[in-house]
Every structure is written in C-alpha cells, then in structure tokens.
Design a protein around this motif. Sequence first.
Motif, mmCIF file in Angstrom:
data_model
loop_
_atom_site.group_PDB
_atom_site.id
_atom_site.type_symbol
_atom_site.label_atom_id
_atom_site.label_comp_id
_atom_site.label_asym_id
_atom_site.label_seq_id
_atom_site.Cartn_x
_atom_site.Cartn_y
_atom_site.Cartn_z
ATOM 1 N N LEU A 39 106.238 52.574 76.631
ATOM 2 C CA LEU A 39 104.929 52.054 76.220
ATOM 3 C C LEU A 39 104.603 50.794 77.015
ATOM 4 N N GLY A 40 105.616 49.947 77.234
ATOM 5 C CA GLY A 40 105.400 48.739 78.021
ATOM 6 C C GLY A 40 104.925 49.066 79.433
ATOM 7 N N GLU A 41 105.537 50.092 80.024
ATOM 8 C CA GLU A 41 105.121 50.504 81.372
ATOM 9 C C GLU A 41 103.668 50.975 81.374
ATOM 10 N N ALA A 42 103.285 51.722 80.327
ATOM 11 C CA ALA A 42 101.905 52.216 80.229
ATOM 12 C C ALA A 42 100.921 51.053 80.051
ATOM 13 N N ILE A 43 101.301 50.063 79.225
ATOM 14 C CA ILE A 43 100.437 48.891 79.035
ATOM 15 C C ILE A 43 100.306 48.121 80.343
ATOM 16 N N GLY A 44 101.433 47.969 81.058
ATOM 17 C CA GLY A 44 101.399 47.273 82.339
ATOM 18 C C GLY A 44 100.525 47.979 83.356
ATOM 19 N N SER A 45 100.590 49.305 83.365
ATOM 20 C CA SER A 45 99.769 50.089 84.282
ATOM 21 C C SER A 45 98.282 49.925 83.962
ATOM 22 N N PHE A 46 97.969 49.933 82.658
ATOM 23 C CA PHE A 46 96.574 49.770 82.219
ATOM 24 C C PHE A 46 96.060 48.373 82.588
ATOM 25 N N SER A 47 96.912 47.355 82.386
ATOM 26 C CA SER A 47 96.525 45.980 82.743
ATOM 27 C C SER A 47 96.249 45.867 84.241
ATOM 28 N N ARG A 48 97.104 46.503 85.041
ATOM 29 C CA ARG A 48 96.927 46.448 86.496
ATOM 30 C C ARG A 48 95.615 47.125 86.902
ATOM 31 N N GLU A 49 95.332 48.237 86.248
ATOM 32 C CA GLU A 49 94.092 48.966 86.553
ATOM 33 C C GLU A 49 92.865 48.110 86.253
ATOM 34 N N LEU A 50 92.882 47.423 85.088
ATOM 35 C CA LEU A 50 91.733 46.588 84.721
ATOM 36 C C LEU A 50 91.648 45.351 85.609
ATOM 37 N N ALA A 51 92.808 44.781 85.970
ATOM 38 C CA ALA A 51 92.821 43.540 86.742
ATOM 39 C C ALA A 51 92.337 43.729 88.168
ATOM 40 N N THR A 52 92.512 44.924 88.705
ATOM 41 C CA THR A 52 92.129 45.165 90.104
ATOM 42 C C THR A 52 90.727 45.747 90.240
ATOM 43 N N ALA A 58 87.854 50.448 79.946
ATOM 44 C CA ALA A 58 88.293 50.084 78.595
ATOM 45 C C ALA A 58 87.519 50.890 77.548
ATOM 46 N N ALA A 59 86.217 51.092 77.785
ATOM 47 C CA ALA A 59 85.409 51.882 76.851
ATOM 48 C C ALA A 59 85.864 53.337 76.845
ATOM 49 N N ASP A 60 86.210 53.863 78.022
ATOM 50 C CA ASP A 60 86.702 55.242 78.107
ATOM 51 C C ASP A 60 88.020 55.418 77.359
ATOM 52 N N ALA A 61 88.778 54.324 77.241
ATOM 53 C CA ALA A 61 90.063 54.377 76.533
ATOM 54 C C ALA A 61 89.881 54.322 75.019
ATOM 55 N N GLY A 62 88.600 54.146 74.568
ATOM 56 C CA GLY A 62 88.336 54.183 73.128
ATOM 57 C C GLY A 62 87.956 52.850 72.518
ATOM 58 N N LEU A 63 87.843 51.785 73.329
ATOM 59 C CA LEU A 63 87.480 50.479 72.782
ATOM 60 C C LEU A 63 85.964 50.359 72.638
ATOM 61 N N ASP A 64 85.527 49.678 71.581
ATOM 62 C CA ASP A 64 84.084 49.445 71.449
ATOM 63 C C ASP A 64 83.676 48.292 72.372
ATOM 64 N N THR A 65 82.396 47.961 72.374
ATOM 65 C CA THR A 65 81.874 46.970 73.321
ATOM 66 C C THR A 65 82.557 45.620 73.161
ATOM 67 N N TRP A 66 82.718 45.163 71.881
ATOM 68 C CA TRP A 66 83.339 43.864 71.635
ATOM 69 C C TRP A 66 84.783 43.848 72.126
ATOM 70 N N ALA A 67 85.534 44.877 71.777
ATOM 71 C CA ALA A 67 86.955 44.918 72.141
ATOM 72 C C ALA A 67 87.122 44.999 73.658
ATOM 73 N N ALA A 68 86.316 45.832 74.311
ATOM 74 C CA ALA A 68 86.405 45.974 75.764
ATOM 75 C C ALA A 68 86.100 44.650 76.451
ATOM 76 N N ASP A 69 85.043 43.954 75.977
ATOM 77 C CA ASP A 69 84.665 42.682 76.574
ATOM 78 C C ASP A 69 85.772 41.644 76.369
ATOM 79 N N ASN A 70 86.365 41.613 75.165
ATOM 80 C CA ASN A 70 87.446 40.664 74.886
ATOM 81 C C ASN A 70 88.662 40.924 75.775
ATOM 82 N N LEU A 71 89.010 42.201 75.935
ATOM 83 C CA LEU A 71 90.181 42.553 76.732
ATOM 84 C C LEU A 71 89.989 42.177 78.199
ATOM 85 N N VAL A 72 88.841 42.522 78.750
ATOM 86 C CA VAL A 72 88.571 42.211 80.158
ATOM 87 C C VAL A 72 88.516 40.698 80.365
#
Length: 247
Positions: free
Chosen positions: A37-50, A60-74
Amino acid sequence: WRIEDITHDRVLVSPAPGQPGRMPFWHGDTLGRPAELGEAIGSFSRELATAPREKALKRAADAGLDTWAADNLVQLIEDQREATRIVPNDRQLLIERFHDELGDWRLIVHSPYGLGVHAPWALIVNARLRERYGVEAQALASDDGLVLRIPETDQDPPGADLIVFDADEIEDLVTREVGGSALFAARFRECAARALLLPRRDPGKRSPLWQQRQRSAQLLEVAARYPSFPIVLEAIREVLQDVYDVP
C-alpha cells in the motif's frame, strides 16, 4: 522525572531536573501500513507531484475524491514541494535535517513504505547511532518514515550515511537487535503461553499480566542461552515475518 523501577503495582521515580526528556513512544498491536500500500501511495504522490495542477486535480478526482478533497491533496503536495523541493514517493525518499529547541540534531526520513518496513529500519539505525555516538540516541518509526534525535557533537552533521544499509546485512542486523526489544519479549510470552510453558497456578483463573511477564522473563533468561530453542525461533520468526516486513 526519571523512572527507576517498575513493579507490578507501582512506578518508582526520582527527580531529574534539567535532563531532556526522551521522545515519547507508544507500543500497540497495530500492524501499520503494508509495504504494498505504501508503494501505491508513493506512486500516486509521484504522479500528482509531476503533473500540472489541473491534470493533478483531474487525476485526484478520477481516483474518487470530491472537489474539496482533491484541492486539499494537490495543495498539500505543492506545499511539500515548496518546502523541501522534493516530494517523497515510491522511487525517491527524502531526508530533512534541522536543530531542535535543545540544540540537538533531528533527522527526518520521509518514506511512504509503512511501519512494517520502518520499524526494523529504526531498530538497526538505533544500533548504528549507539555505535557511532556512544550514547542512546533515538530513532522512532511511523507509517510515514523515521524521526532521529542525535546529540550535538563536534563531528560532522549527520547525513544519509546513517540510515543506508547493505540489503544483504539487513536480516542479520535486525535479528541481532530484536532480541532485546520489548516487542520480542511480548511475542516470546505469547508463544510460550501457546506452548503451555507458562501454566497457571489455578486453571480456572486468569493469571495477571504482570505475573505472566515475570514468569516469561524468567523463562526467556534461561532460553536465551539456547538460540535454537523452538520458542525463541518462533518468536523471532513472528517478529521478522508477521510484525516486521524485513524482506
């Protein structure tokens, strides 16, 4: 206060003014985040960061997050990149170094790989700190990395060499260090109880935990002289494979 002794019903302490307190710690039965799971989270973080911000928000929205959550994560990832230039991910870890309020060094290893990987890593980092600085420095683990507290010395500032190990030596180092840990003592007690080596005085009553610990410690003191004793081997196997993710 400094703890002098712990009995079955009290903790004996003495005043210790001026002494820096040890970092707090918690022992629990939580398994932590699996390395997969850690590897998957790291991969997702790398994808968003680049990705550019708009693409990151869409991902982030495609992964199921709503607008607020996606904006907070990014925004969180952007803040991390602004603060440290690097976002830790599945391919690249990050080491942060600074002085704390007591003047000691703090080294923080940011890693997504979870407690099963970080806990044994902290164990052998502690051994290296002991060997290198001659004091009981501290390395604590969590799901998101390691925190090291290293006393200020005249030596060069601590760096990545403190936490880097040869993969081939990991298992031997962890096995050597784990024997003196509270985790091993607890697992040994459980294994000994399952093997009926800690019989109760009254089969109809439950033995108090302090009494189980006391008798388990006495058994371990004898069993430790025989590394091939089956209960010792089983306790080590449980720690390395069930609790830790040494591979």
